[in-house]
Design an enzyme around this catalytic site. Structure first.
Site, PDB file in Angstrom:
ATOM      1  N   ASP B  32       1.331  -1.213  13.472  1.00 50.89           N
ATOM      2  CA  ASP B  32       1.300  -0.448  12.294  1.00 50.89           C
ATOM      3  C   ASP B  32       1.425   0.818  12.243  1.00 50.89           C
ATOM      4  OD1 ASP B  32       1.396   0.692   9.404  1.00 50.89           O
ATOM      5  OD2 ASP B  32       0.462  -1.081   9.028  1.00 50.89           O
ATOM      6  N   ASN B  90      -2.309  -8.355   2.138  1.00 51.14           N
ATOM      7  CA  ASN B  90      -1.506  -7.817   1.071  1.00 51.14           C
ATOM      8  C   ASN B  90      -0.495  -8.150   0.156  1.00 51.14           C
ATOM      9  OD1 ASN B  90      -4.072  -5.408   0.865  1.00 51.14           O
ATOM     10  ND2 ASN B  90      -3.055  -4.514   2.798  1.00 51.14           N
ATOM     11  N   VAL B  99       6.096  -4.360   2.666  1.00 53.66           N
ATOM     12  CA  VAL B  99       7.189  -5.387   3.770  1.00 53.66           C
ATOM     13  C   VAL B  99       7.058  -6.794   3.415  1.00 53.66           C
ATOM     14  CG1 VAL B  99       8.806  -6.220   5.756  1.00 53.66           C
ATOM     15  CG2 VAL B  99       7.635  -3.222   4.706  1.00 53.66           C
ATOM     16  N   HIS B 103       2.573 -10.472   6.485  1.00 51.48           N
ATOM     17  CA  HIS B 103       2.109  -9.797   7.496  1.00 51.48           C
ATOM     18  C   HIS B 103       0.210  -9.436   7.419  1.00 51.48           C
ATOM     19  CE1 HIS B 103       3.473  -7.004   4.651  1.00 51.48           C
ATOM     20  NE2 HIS B 103       2.585  -5.905   5.683  1.00 51.48           N
ATOM     21  N   HIS B 105      -2.421  -8.002   8.735  1.00 55.47           N
ATOM     22  CA  HIS B 105      -3.188  -6.329   9.260  1.00 55.47           C
ATOM     23  C   HIS B 105      -4.650  -7.268  10.030  1.00 55.47           C
ATOM     24  CE1 HIS B 105      -0.980  -3.623   6.743  1.00 55.47           C
ATOM     25  NE2 HIS B 105      -0.846  -4.913   5.362  1.00 55.47           N
TER      26      HIS B 105
END
Lengths: 119, 119
Positions: B32, B90, B99, B103, B105
């Site tokens: 990230d 999220n 985005v 995805h 994290h």
């Protein structure tokens, strides 16, 4: 129930009370008693007592995916999905894991903050 | 690449650079660029462009489970699992999703803080 027993094992067996808000054939969802957001629900596998995410085996992708999908379905059913929500799994001490039965947090109902180290 | 295209689609196709730290047949992992912890890696599906967790279908439990397992495998390989780590997805604005390519994290390398609303 295989493996070690925990608070969450007792909740699954209804030996101690919990505010259960979601249940399907694989997953139980109940309110976190120390919420970090207006909505804070924990989702756990009903039939496997896996202590941490680090104990998950490659063939258990489907099982952890079911936890994620249960949280997404609950958020949608509760009208929380449009504004948004977060799902979290904490593994061991640095993440603050306190109950060693794999669980996924769903947080929603307000703008959420950072999710890494404190600022 | 089906669906909408994003920054992450360009990373998958190596059209823009990223610090790639993990790859298997289904999942790509890269650093990230705005880390919230000493270790902050994003894991994305390489073959499906799903905008948000709310768009995930019940038959995609395995796919999202593979993201979780990729993060767990990377944490173990990097010697991060014993101290612990956190995985987060999220969904939309309240969670800060920016985005719109699903995805996950991975955060590790220090004691992590709250993961809900700011204190």
């Amino acid at each position: 129930m295989a493996g070690n027993d925990t608070l969450f094992g007792k909740i699954i067996r209804r030996e101690i009370p919990a505010s259960i808000v979601y249940e399907d054939d694989e997953v139980l969802g109940f309110l976190d008693t120390a919420p970090q957001a207006p909505v804070h629900v924990l989702f756990i596998p009903k039939h496997e007592a896996i202590p941490t995410l680090d104990d998950l085996q490659p063939e258990q992708a489907q099982l952890v995916g079911r936890l994620v999908l249960a949280a997404a379905a609950h958020a949608r059913a509760q009208g929380l999905a449009e504004d948004g929500y977060r799902v979290v799994i904490n593994c061991r001490a640095d993440a603050g894991q306190t109950v060693f039965h794999l669980h996924l947090h769903l947080l929603a109902g307000a703008a959420l903050g950072r999710f890494g180290t404190p600022e």
